[in-house]
Write an enzyme that holds these catalytic residues in place. Structure first.
Site, mmCIF file in Angstrom:
data_model
loop_
_atom_site.group_PDB
_atom_site.id
_atom_site.type_symbol
_atom_site.label_atom_id
_atom_site.label_comp_id
_atom_site.label_asym_id
_atom_site.label_seq_id
_atom_site.Cartn_x
_atom_site.Cartn_y
_atom_site.Cartn_z
ATOM 1 N N SER A 110 -23.610 11.150 -16.230
ATOM 2 C CA SER A 110 -24.732 12.085 -16.072
ATOM 3 C C SER A 110 -25.911 11.766 -16.163
ATOM 4 O O SER A 110 -26.893 12.447 -15.966
ATOM 5 C CB SER A 110 -24.165 13.353 -16.936
ATOM 6 O OG SER A 110 -24.184 12.805 -18.246
ATOM 7 N N HIS A 162 -19.569 14.039 -11.263
ATOM 8 C CA HIS A 162 -19.594 14.029 -12.590
ATOM 9 C C HIS A 162 -18.705 15.201 -13.049
ATOM 10 O O HIS A 162 -18.845 16.437 -12.882
ATOM 11 C CB HIS A 162 -21.267 14.145 -12.983
ATOM 12 C CG HIS A 162 -21.189 14.707 -14.432
ATOM 13 N ND1 HIS A 162 -22.045 15.687 -14.835
ATOM 14 C CD2 HIS A 162 -20.888 13.957 -15.771
ATOM 15 C CE1 HIS A 162 -22.388 15.833 -16.135
ATOM 16 N NE2 HIS A 162 -21.414 14.577 -16.791
ATOM 17 N N GLU A 181 -20.051 17.738 -10.410
ATOM 18 C CA GLU A 181 -21.171 17.805 -9.747
ATOM 19 C C GLU A 181 -21.177 16.462 -8.991
ATOM 20 O O GLU A 181 -20.586 15.412 -9.361
ATOM 21 C CB GLU A 181 -22.283 17.571 -10.713
ATOM 22 C CG GLU A 181 -22.668 18.819 -11.529
ATOM 23 C CD GLU A 181 -23.603 18.617 -12.679
ATOM 24 O OE1 GLU A 181 -24.617 19.536 -12.878
ATOM 25 O OE2 GLU A 181 -23.560 17.616 -13.479
ATOM 26 N N ASN A 211 -25.897 19.617 -17.332
ATOM 27 C CA ASN A 211 -26.525 18.990 -18.764
ATOM 28 C C ASN A 211 -27.731 19.436 -18.969
ATOM 29 O O ASN A 211 -28.223 19.073 -20.198
ATOM 30 C CB ASN A 211 -26.229 17.570 -18.595
ATOM 31 C CG ASN A 211 -24.950 17.163 -19.000
ATOM 32 O OD1 ASN A 211 -24.161 17.933 -19.680
ATOM 33 N ND2 ASN A 211 -24.399 15.935 -19.161
HETATM 34 N N1 CAA Z 1 -8.430 18.794 -23.541
HETATM 35 C C1 CAA Z 1 -7.767 19.565 -22.634
HETATM 36 N N2 CAA Z 1 -7.525 20.845 -22.673
HETATM 37 C C2 CAA Z 1 -8.233 21.556 -23.934
HETATM 38 C C3 CAA Z 1 -9.089 20.735 -24.802
HETATM 39 C C4 CAA Z 1 -9.344 19.647 -24.635
HETATM 40 N N3 CAA Z 1 -10.003 18.678 -25.482
HETATM 41 N N4 CAA Z 1 -9.352 21.571 -25.518
HETATM 42 C C5 CAA Z 1 -8.802 22.776 -25.210
HETATM 43 N N5 CAA Z 1 -8.009 22.550 -24.214
HETATM 44 C C6 CAA Z 1 -7.437 23.759 -23.359
HETATM 45 C C7 CAA Z 1 -5.904 23.569 -24.004
HETATM 46 O O1 CAA Z 1 -5.065 24.271 -22.652
HETATM 47 C C8 CAA Z 1 -5.927 24.657 -24.903
HETATM 48 O O2 CAA Z 1 -5.079 25.609 -25.294
HETATM 49 P P1 CAA Z 1 -4.105 25.077 -26.450
HETATM 50 O O3 CAA Z 1 -4.939 24.870 -27.717
HETATM 51 O O4 CAA Z 1 -2.958 26.224 -26.389
HETATM 52 O O5 CAA Z 1 -3.334 23.880 -25.919
HETATM 53 C C9 CAA Z 1 -7.075 25.788 -24.297
HETATM 54 O O6 CAA Z 1 -7.988 24.964 -23.550
HETATM 55 C C10 CAA Z 1 -7.633 26.810 -24.913
HETATM 56 O O7 CAA Z 1 -8.003 26.027 -26.185
HETATM 57 P P2 CAA Z 1 -8.796 26.699 -27.477
HETATM 58 O O8 CAA Z 1 -7.856 27.967 -27.785
HETATM 59 O O9 CAA Z 1 -8.825 25.673 -28.511
HETATM 60 O O10 CAA Z 1 -10.129 27.269 -27.171
HETATM 61 P P3 CAA Z 1 -10.823 28.029 -26.100
HETATM 62 O O11 CAA Z 1 -10.469 29.100 -25.627
HETATM 63 O O12 CAA Z 1 -12.303 28.143 -26.662
HETATM 64 O O13 CAA Z 1 -10.993 26.941 -24.799
HETATM 65 C C11 CAA Z 1 -12.401 25.290 -24.006
HETATM 66 C C12 CAA Z 1 -11.144 25.641 -25.005
HETATM 67 C C13 CAA Z 1 -11.752 25.344 -22.718
HETATM 68 C C14 CAA Z 1 -12.807 23.910 -24.231
HETATM 69 C C15 CAA Z 1 -13.368 26.418 -24.090
HETATM 70 O O14 CAA Z 1 -13.782 26.326 -25.292
HETATM 71 C C16 CAA Z 1 -14.784 25.787 -23.104
HETATM 72 O O15 CAA Z 1 -15.010 26.222 -22.167
HETATM 73 N N6 CAA Z 1 -15.848 25.171 -23.820
HETATM 74 C C17 CAA Z 1 -16.960 24.852 -23.197
HETATM 75 C C18 CAA Z 1 -16.747 23.340 -22.802
HETATM 76 C C19 CAA Z 1 -17.880 23.071 -22.135
HETATM 77 O O16 CAA Z 1 -19.187 23.540 -22.405
HETATM 78 N N7 CAA Z 1 -17.907 21.709 -21.530
HETATM 79 C C20 CAA Z 1 -19.068 21.070 -20.935
HETATM 80 C C21 CAA Z 1 -19.431 20.036 -22.029
HETATM 81 S S1 CAA Z 1 -20.855 19.060 -21.228
HETATM 82 C C22 CAA Z 1 -19.887 17.790 -20.618
HETATM 83 O O17 CAA Z 1 -18.938 17.558 -20.345
HETATM 84 C C23 CAA Z 1 -21.114 16.996 -19.879
HETATM 85 C C24 CAA Z 1 -21.107 15.427 -20.195
HETATM 86 O O18 CAA Z 1 -21.832 14.795 -19.451
HETATM 87 C C25 CAA Z 1 -20.815 14.999 -21.411
#
Ligand code: CAA
Length: 289
Positions: free
Chosen positions: A122, A143, A155, A194
């Site tokens: 990214s 991305h 992206e 990001n």
């Molecule tokens: N890997 C795979 N699936 C996952 C996971 C992981 N690390 N964490 C959660 N999940 C999935 C699972 O299916 C999980 O269900 P289970 O716990 O029953 O297995 C489900 O999501 C729901 O998880 P939670 O109940 O723990 O929590 P939640 O409802 O808050 O969902 C989430 C988790 C989808 C991660 C949500 O919190 C979310 O959308 N968070 C924001 C994530 C975000 O902003 N990502 C972008 C990051 S920036 C980036 O990635 C860019 C970069 O360049 C680094």
């Protein structure tokens, strides 16, 4: 599946690479996940196994579909063998320009001429690796977001010399994964999501380091006032404080702007090895891994 792409290789079995490979195998592509360390591949296999089994238990995925995906997914350290028959290679290795340039040069040598070579980076825009190859038109950024099995956005970022056909093929590939292609018209470090996230994170760290509020309360505000699924500190732990640290350094290296350098508290956690979920401690504690 798309017409042009049947065989996909993902380089780097870290958090992103392993889930990207799983998404690709689930969508029907013959997929290879490559790492230089067998240990990393073993860890990726175990984590994916747990994650996908849990999805089946929770009724989110079909057991048959998951078993089929496993039969299409190979984990290997033999990069050049699988790259030789790849239609698309997604590089998700370490965020280090010289490493990426040497990977792209190697890939250009071993892949067939039609193979698209994309990077999940990214921060390192693809123009910085495209000229290490003899096929810059087939290079762009693709991305994904963390967790890649869940987040819809991907992206697509062309550099000035990316062929329009490459963007079209990448876009069709993303759609075939059941994800949403988001296209940029030109390169900018950090891309769209990001940059939005960085602005929020910078403000959150300023408020915390300025003693305005505890990080837990800043997270609470983001969740309960703005409806974000996670607060900025929880998200740093998910993405990895080592990754956040590296991204800041990469931006500083590209812009020379001292404001891009990692915040004090990020530097401290990075130096202490507290990278977030992956090490069991970051902003929060994760006693069970
Ligand atoms: N890997 C795979 N699936 C996952 C996971 C992981 N690390 N964490 C959660 N999940 C999935 C699972 O299916 C999980 O269900 P289970 O716990 O029953 O297995 C489900 O999501 C729901 O998880 P939670 O109940 O723990 O929590 P939640 O409802 O808050 O969902 C989430 C988790 C989808 C991660 C949500 O919190 C979310 O959308 N968070 C924001 C994530 C975000 O902003 N990502 C972008 C990051 S920036 C980036 O990635 C860019 C970069 O360049 C680094």
């Amino acid at each position: 599946m798309t017409e042009e792409i049947r065989s996909v290789v993902v380089l780097g079995a870290g958090t992103m690479g392993s889930q990207i490979a799983a998404v690709s195998a689930l969508a029907g592509y013959t997929t290879s996940l490559v790492d230089i360390q067998q240990k990393q591949l073993d860890r990726a296999r175990e984590q994916l196994r747990q994650r996908l089994d849990r999805d089946v238990e929770k009724g989110r995925r079909d057991r048959g579909a998951v078993d089929e995906a496993w039969s299409r997914l190979a984990l290997t350290t033999d990069r050049d063998r699988v790259a030789a028959s790849a239609d698309l290679v997604i590089e998700a290795a370490v965020e280090d320009l010289s490493v990426k340039r040497s990977i792209f040069a190697d890939l250009d040598r071993v892949c067939p001429p039609h193979t698209l070579l994309v990077t999940n980076s990214s921060n390192i825009v693809s123009s910085r690796v495209a000229d290490a190859t003899g096929r810059p038109g087939k290079v762009c950024n693709l991305h994904f977001f963390n967790p890649a099995l869940v987040m819809a956005c991907v992206e697509i970022v062309p550099h000035e010399g990316t062929d329009p056909e490459t963007v079209e093929a990448a876009s069709a590939f993303v759609e075939s994964l059941g994800k949403t292609p988001v296209k940029l018209k030109r390169e900018v470090p950090g891309f769209l999501a990001n940059r939005l996230l960085n602005a929020l994170r910078r403000e959150a760290l300023d408020l915390y380091e300025g003693g305005v509020a505890d990080f837990e309360d800043i997270d609470l505000a983001a969740k309960t006032a703005l409806g974000h699924p996670m607060g900025p500190f929880e998200l740093m732990d998910l993405v990895g404080i080592d990754v956040v640290h590296l991204i800041r350094l990469a931006e500083y290296e590209q812009t020379g702007d001292p404001a891009a350098l990692p915040a004090r508290s990020i530097k401290e956690k990075y130096e202490a090895g507290d990278f977030g979920r992956k090490t069991g401690r970051g902003w929060y504690e994760y006693p069970h891994g």
